[in-house]
Design a protein around this motif. Structure first.
Motif, mmCIF file in Angstrom:
data_model
loop_
_atom_site.group_PDB
_atom_site.id
_atom_site.type_symbol
_atom_site.label_atom_id
_atom_site.label_comp_id
_atom_site.label_asym_id
_atom_site.label_seq_id
_atom_site.Cartn_x
_atom_site.Cartn_y
_atom_site.Cartn_z
ATOM 1 N N LEU A 35 34.947 -6.571 67.157
ATOM 2 C CA LEU A 35 33.853 -6.947 66.251
ATOM 3 C C LEU A 35 32.508 -6.475 66.791
ATOM 4 O O LEU A 35 31.649 -6.013 66.029
ATOM 5 N N LEU A 36 32.320 -6.588 68.112
ATOM 6 C CA LEU A 36 31.071 -6.106 68.708
ATOM 7 C C LEU A 36 30.931 -4.597 68.539
ATOM 8 O O LEU A 36 29.840 -4.087 68.248
ATOM 9 N N TRP A 37 32.044 -3.871 68.713
ATOM 10 C CA TRP A 37 31.995 -2.421 68.493
ATOM 11 C C TRP A 37 31.636 -2.112 67.041
ATOM 12 O O TRP A 37 30.871 -1.183 66.766
ATOM 13 N N ALA A 38 32.195 -2.884 66.121
ATOM 14 C CA ALA A 38 31.890 -2.673 64.709
ATOM 15 C C ALA A 38 30.417 -2.944 64.424
ATOM 16 O O ALA A 38 29.779 -2.215 63.655
ATOM 17 N N VAL A 39 29.872 -3.983 65.036
ATOM 18 C CA VAL A 39 28.452 -4.305 64.844
ATOM 19 C C VAL A 39 27.579 -3.164 65.360
ATOM 20 O O VAL A 39 26.610 -2.739 64.704
ATOM 21 N N ILE A 40 27.917 -2.648 66.545
ATOM 22 C CA ILE A 40 27.130 -1.548 67.125
ATOM 23 C C ILE A 40 27.198 -0.308 66.237
ATOM 24 O O ILE A 40 26.185 0.344 65.955
ATOM 25 N N LEU A 41 28.395 0.032 65.768
ATOM 26 C CA LEU A 41 28.538 1.196 64.891
ATOM 27 C C LEU A 41 27.796 0.995 63.576
ATOM 28 O O LEU A 41 27.183 1.921 63.040
ATOM 29 N N CYS A 42 27.848 -0.229 63.048
ATOM 30 C CA CYS A 42 27.167 -0.518 61.790
ATOM 31 C C CYS A 42 25.655 -0.348 61.939
ATOM 32 O O CYS A 42 25.003 0.271 61.090
ATOM 33 N N ILE A 43 25.107 -0.890 63.019
ATOM 34 C CA ILE A 43 23.664 -0.762 63.246
ATOM 35 C C ILE A 43 23.287 0.701 63.459
ATOM 36 O O ILE A 43 22.279 1.187 62.913
ATOM 37 N N ALA A 44 24.102 1.412 64.234
ATOM 38 C CA ALA A 44 23.774 2.808 64.548
ATOM 39 C C ALA A 44 23.829 3.707 63.316
ATOM 40 O O ALA A 44 23.056 4.664 63.212
ATOM 41 N N THR A 45 24.716 3.414 62.385
ATOM 42 C CA THR A 45 24.907 4.284 61.223
ATOM 43 C C THR A 45 24.371 3.669 59.936
ATOM 44 O O THR A 45 24.645 4.193 58.849
ATOM 45 N N TRP A 46 23.611 2.589 60.026
ATOM 46 C CA TRP A 46 23.107 1.925 58.822
ATOM 47 C C TRP A 46 22.236 2.839 57.955
ATOM 48 O O TRP A 46 22.367 2.822 56.721
ATOM 49 N N PRO A 47 21.345 3.657 58.524
ATOM 50 C CA PRO A 47 20.588 4.591 57.669
ATOM 51 C C PRO A 47 21.503 5.537 56.884
ATOM 52 O O PRO A 47 21.208 5.865 55.727
ATOM 53 N N LEU A 48 22.588 5.975 57.492
ATOM 54 C CA LEU A 48 23.542 6.822 56.778
ATOM 55 C C LEU A 48 24.166 6.061 55.618
ATOM 56 O O LEU A 48 24.322 6.615 54.509
ATOM 57 N N TYR A 49 24.520 4.802 55.837
ATOM 58 C CA TYR A 49 25.105 4.002 54.753
ATOM 59 C C TYR A 49 24.136 3.858 53.591
ATOM 60 O O TYR A 49 24.548 3.935 52.420
ATOM 61 N N LEU A 50 22.859 3.658 53.867
ATOM 62 C CA LEU A 50 21.880 3.509 52.790
ATOM 63 C C LEU A 50 21.777 4.794 51.971
ATOM 64 O O LEU A 50 21.633 4.746 50.738
ATOM 65 N N ARG A 51 21.859 5.955 52.642
ATOM 66 C CA ARG A 51 21.837 7.217 51.902
ATOM 67 C C ARG A 51 23.082 7.363 51.029
ATOM 68 O O ARG A 51 23.002 7.797 49.866
ATOM 69 N N VAL A 52 24.235 7.012 51.587
ATOM 70 C CA VAL A 52 25.479 7.094 50.814
ATOM 71 C C VAL A 52 25.444 6.104 49.661
ATOM 72 O O VAL A 52 25.918 6.403 48.547
ATOM 73 N N LEU A 53 24.864 4.931 49.890
ATOM 74 C CA LEU A 53 24.768 3.926 48.832
ATOM 75 C C LEU A 53 23.928 4.443 47.666
ATOM 76 O O LEU A 53 24.266 4.225 46.490
ATOM 77 N N ARG A 54 22.840 5.127 47.973
ATOM 78 C CA ARG A 54 22.022 5.710 46.904
ATOM 79 C C ARG A 54 22.786 6.806 46.173
ATOM 80 O O ARG A 54 22.711 6.925 44.945
ATOM 81 N N ALA A 55 23.545 7.605 46.933
ATOM 82 C CA ALA A 55 24.338 8.659 46.302
ATOM 83 C C ALA A 55 25.439 8.085 45.418
ATOM 84 O O ALA A 55 25.814 8.702 44.408
ATOM 85 N N CYS A 56 25.957 6.913 45.779
ATOM 86 C CA CYS A 56 27.007 6.250 44.987
ATOM 87 C C CYS A 56 26.423 5.353 43.903
ATOM 88 O O CYS A 56 27.170 4.563 43.287
ATOM 89 N N ARG A 57 25.101 5.421 43.696
ATOM 90 C CA ARG A 57 24.413 4.660 42.647
ATOM 91 C C ARG A 57 24.636 3.152 42.766
ATOM 92 O O ARG A 57 24.871 2.457 41.787
ATOM 93 N N GLY A 58 24.588 2.673 44.004
ATOM 94 C CA GLY A 58 24.643 1.240 44.245
ATOM 95 C C GLY A 58 26.028 0.637 44.296
ATOM 96 O O GLY A 58 26.146 -0.593 44.422
ATOM 97 N N HIS A 59 27.087 1.425 44.222
ATOM 98 C CA HIS A 59 28.455 0.902 44.304
ATOM 99 C C HIS A 59 28.786 0.650 45.776
ATOM 100 O O HIS A 59 29.102 1.578 46.531
#
Length: 355
Positions: A35-59
Motif C-alpha cells: 500500500l505504501l508503494w502504491a501511495v508513492i507511485l500515485c503521488i509521483a504519477t498524479w500529474p500524469l493521471y490528471l492529464r489522462v483524466l482530461r483526455a478521457c473526458r472525466g471518466h
C-alpha cells in the motif's frame, strides 16, 4: 456539561479512534508495504493521471485503468526484463552458487601480486571463501548453509520471487483504486489535516510531500535506471557474460546510494577471474565516472532544487531511510527531511514574529 466531563469524553473519544486505527493496521499489516508503494507511485504519477483524466473526458475508471497500465509498463518492464534474463541464466547460476558453497572458491593467484595487502587478502579468501560452506559463513544466513544443490537454490529463489511478484501485483491493484478515488481521498485527508493542525499549516506541509516524492522518484529511480543503461553498454562492449542481466542488477542497485559500485565491482571481478584485466579496469573507471556525475551533480540537483533541501539533508534522508525502513525508506526518508526542514523554517519565522 462540566469541563471535566467534556475533557473525559474527548479523552475516551481519542482512545476509541486510536484503537480503531491500531486494529485496522493490525489486520492489514501484511499489505502495509504494498500500500505504501502504491501511495508513492500515485503521488509521483498524479500529474500524469490528471492529464489522462482530461483526455478521457472525466471518466475516472478509464483514466485510472490507463494510468495504472502506463505506470506498470514504465516501472515493471525493466523488472520483467531482468527476471526473464535471470530465468535464462538461473540453472547455471544456481549450480555455481551451490558448488561454490559446498566446495569453496579457490583464491585467485593474482591477489598475491596486489600492492600493500595482497597477501593478507589472499589468506583471508583462502580461510573463508576457499573452505567448504565458507560462503554461508561469510553471509551469515542459515538458508544458504542448507543449499546443497542447484534445485534447492532455484526453489528458494523462486519462492522469494513469487512472494515479491504478489506484492507488486497487489500494489498496482491498489494504485488503480487510489487513482479512481484520489480526488475524494485528497479532500478527506485535507479535511482531517485542517481539523488537526489548522488550514494554514496543513497547506504548507501538504504541498511539500508530493514535491518531495516526485523529486525523489526522479532523482533515484530514473537516474538509477540511466546508470544501469550506461554501465550496461560498457558491459556489452567488454564482453561480460549475461550483460543484460548485469545491467538490470546495476540499474536496481544504482537506485540505492553507493549500491552501483557493488554491481560494477562484481562485473570487474568476473572479468578479472576470466583474465580480462584491461576490460575490468575500464569498467571500474567508467563506472566510477558515471557514479561520480550522478551522485554529486544530477541527483542533488534534481532532489535538492525541487525540495529546497541542502545536500546533507538529502543524503541523510536517503541513507537514514534505507537503514531504518529498507528500500521504501529511499522515498520516505527525503519526505521526512523535507517536513523537518519546513518545520525548522516555520519555527524560525515564528521566532522572528514573536520578537
Amino acid at each position: 456539561m462540566s469541563t471535566s466531563s467534556s475533557a473525559r469524553r474527548d479523552l475516551f473519544s481519542s482512545i476509541f479512534s486510536l484503537a480503531i486505527i491500531a486494529s485496522a493496521l493490525f489486520v492489514t499489516q501484511r499489505f502495509v508495504l504494498p500500500l505504501l508503494w502504491a501511495v508513492i507511485l500515485c503521488i509521483a504519477t498524479w500529474p500524469l493521471y490528471l492529464r489522462v483524466l482530461r483526455a478521457c473526458r472525466g471518466h475516472t475508471i478509464a483514466a485510472a485503468a490507463a494510468t495504472t497500465l502506463i505506470s506498470a509498463l514504465v516501472f515493471v518492464t525493466p523488472l520483467v526484463l531482468g527476471v526473464v534474463q535471470a530465468a535464462h541464466q538461473a540453472p547455471a547460476l544456481a549450480l555455481m552458487v551451490a558448488n561454490a558453497n559446498n566446495a569453496g572458491i579457490g583464491a585467485p593467484q593474482w591477489l598475491l601480486h596486489l600492492p600493500l595487502a595482497g597477501a593478507e587478502i589472499y589468506d583471508w579468501w583462502a580461510a573463508t571463501l576457499g573452505q567448504p560452506h565458507g560462503l554461508a559463513h561469510l553471509l551469515q544466513d542459515g538458508s544458504i548453509a542448507r543449499l546443497h544443490s542447484a534445485s534447492e537454490v532455484l526453489r528458494t529463489v523462486g519462492a522469494n520471487a513469487l512472494h515479491r511478484m504478489i506484492d507488486v501485483g497487489f500494489a498496482f491493484m491498489a494504485l488503480f483504486f487510489f487513482y479512481k478515488d484520489g480526488l475524494a481521498l485528497r479532500g478527506q485527508v485535507s479535511a482531517i489535516g485542517d481539523h488537526l493542525i489548522g488550514t494554514g499549516r496543513w497547506e504548507l506541509y501538504s504541498t511539500k510531500i508530493p514535491t518531495a516524492v516526485r523529486a525523489t522518484v526522479n532523482g533515484l529511480v530514473l537516474v538509477g535506471l540511466a546508470e544501469g543503461v550506461l554501465l550496461g553498454l560498457s558491459y556489452e562492449l567488454a564482453g561480460v557474460p549475461s550483460a543484460v542481466l548485469w545491467a538490470a542488477a546495476t540499474g536496481v542497485l544504482a537506485i540505492i546510494p553507493f549500491g552501483a559500485p557493488l554491481a560494477f565491482g562484481a562485473v570487474a571481478l568476473v572479468l578479472l577471474l576470466k583474465g580480462s584485466t584491461v576490460a575490468a579496469i575500464c569498467i571500474v573507471v567508467w563506472g566510477t565516472a558515471v557514479l561520480f556525475v550522478a551522485d554529486h551533480f544530477v541527483r542533488p540537483t534534481i532532489i535538492g532544487n525541487a525540495t529546497a533541501l541542502p545536500f546533507l539533508a538529502v543524503l541523510l534522508g536517503i541513507l537514514g531511510g534505507v537503514e531504518t525502513l529498507g528500500l521504501i525508506g529511499l522515498f520516505v526518508g527525503p519526505v521526512v527531511m523535507t517536513l523537518f526542514v519546513t518545520l525548522w523554517h516555520e519555527e524560525k519565522l515564528f521566532g522572528r514574529e514573536r520578537e
